[in-house]
Design an enzyme around this catalytic site. Structure first.
Site, PDB file in Angstrom:
ATOM      1  N   VAL A   9       0.839   3.156  -1.197  1.00 47.77           N
ATOM      2  CA  VAL A   9      -0.181   3.648  -0.281  1.00 47.77           C
ATOM      3  C   VAL A   9       0.541   4.064   1.003  1.00 47.77           C
ATOM      4  O   VAL A   9       1.480   3.397   1.442  1.00 47.77           O
ATOM      5  CB  VAL A   9      -1.260   2.569  -0.005  1.00 47.77           C
ATOM      6  N   ALA A  11       0.002   4.019   4.133  1.00 47.66           N
ATOM      7  CA  ALA A  11       0.018   3.153   5.309  1.00 47.66           C
ATOM      8  C   ALA A  11       1.123   2.100   5.229  1.00 47.66           C
ATOM      9  O   ALA A  11       1.513   1.530   6.248  1.00 47.66           O
ATOM     10  CB  ALA A  11      -1.341   2.472   5.490  1.00 47.66           C
ATOM     11  N   SER A  12       1.644   1.867   4.039  1.00 47.29           N
ATOM     12  CA  SER A  12       2.686   0.860   3.850  1.00 47.29           C
ATOM     13  C   SER A  12       4.042   1.376   4.301  1.00 47.29           C
ATOM     14  O   SER A  12       4.538   2.377   3.773  1.00 47.29           O
ATOM     15  CB  SER A  12       2.767   0.467   2.367  1.00 47.29           C
ATOM     16  N   PRO A  13       4.692   0.708   5.255  1.00 47.44           N
ATOM     17  CA  PRO A  13       6.024   1.142   5.693  1.00 47.44           C
ATOM     18  C   PRO A  13       7.054   1.202   4.562  1.00 47.44           C
ATOM     19  O   PRO A  13       7.802   2.180   4.469  1.00 47.44           O
ATOM     20  CB  PRO A  13       6.399   0.109   6.758  1.00 47.44           C
TER      21      PRO A  13
END
Length: 221
Positions: A9, A11-13
């Site tokens: 996803v 948004a995941s760094p």
């Protein structure tokens, strides 16, 4: 070359670190979104591929690899035309590896994930002061690493930069980076923002920031 499939996803760094690496290597891949807030990582089919139920997960033919550090090192080692992003020279590689371990333990786990657990996953309205101090400590370390270099592991771009930029920019919604206090860190961010594929980080970082800024919390001793 097997078919590459990335699960994650934006948004995941860690997912963004892999996307930056794939873009730098100009590798085509399919992208399957795994919504961790909806707990899709616990689906039976996903657990068979990754029993640790984390993102990112890379599928390369029949091979399954998770943990962003393992993935990006694998991608460069297997598909890169040269070793500039992950040097074969043992000393240079050791510095890159140290920065990757630093990102995973100090920046991501101790600074970012710990405070995000309070704010996002537990919906706490109070955050211990030590969680904020962990962020400033991470900034201090990165500033020191960049004292005599343009990039995090020396004078050339490596996968360590891809790994760290995603977590560092995700800390900004909690504690903005002041250029006067962190001139080297600020210049490094601007340097990476000029990469032609930097949007692979910017998009997800903006999504993450929007979520964090929608949460109301105070810092307590």
């Amino acid at each position: 070359m097997g078919k590459l499939v990335l699960y994650g996803v934006d948004a995941s760094p860690p997912v963004r670190a892999v996307k930056l690496t794939l873009a730098a290597l100009k590798l085509p891949y399919d992208y399957t979104v795994v919504n961790v807030l909806n707990k899709e990582q616990f689906a039976e089919g996903y657990l068979k591929k990754n029993p640790q139920h984390t993102v990112p997960l890379l599928e390369d033919g029949e091979a399954l690899i998770w943990d962003s550090h393992a993935i990006i090192a694998y991608l460069v080692s297997k598909y890169a035309k040269d070793d500039s992003l992950y040097p074969k020279d043992l000393l240079k590689r050791a510095v890159v590896d140290q920065r990757l371990h630093f990102e995973g333990g100090v920046v991501f786990a101790n600074a970012l994930r710990s405070i995000t657990k309070y704010v996002l996953f537990l919906n706490k309205t109070e955050v211990p002061k030590e969680r904020i101090e962990a962020i400033t400590e991470a900034y201090d370390f990165v500033e020191a690493f960049l004292k005599d270099h343009n990039y995090i592991a020396g004078d050339q771009l490596t996968i360590a930069d891809f790994s760290l930029i995603t977590s560092i920019t995700s800390l900004v919604p909690y504690i903005p980076i002041e250029a006067s206090k962190y001139p080297k860190l600020s210049a490094w961010i601007k340097r990476l923002e000029k990469l032609p594929y930097y949007a692979e980080n910017a998009k997800g970082a903006e999504q993450f920031a929007a979520v964090i800024k929608s949460k109301k919390f105070t810092v307590v001793d």
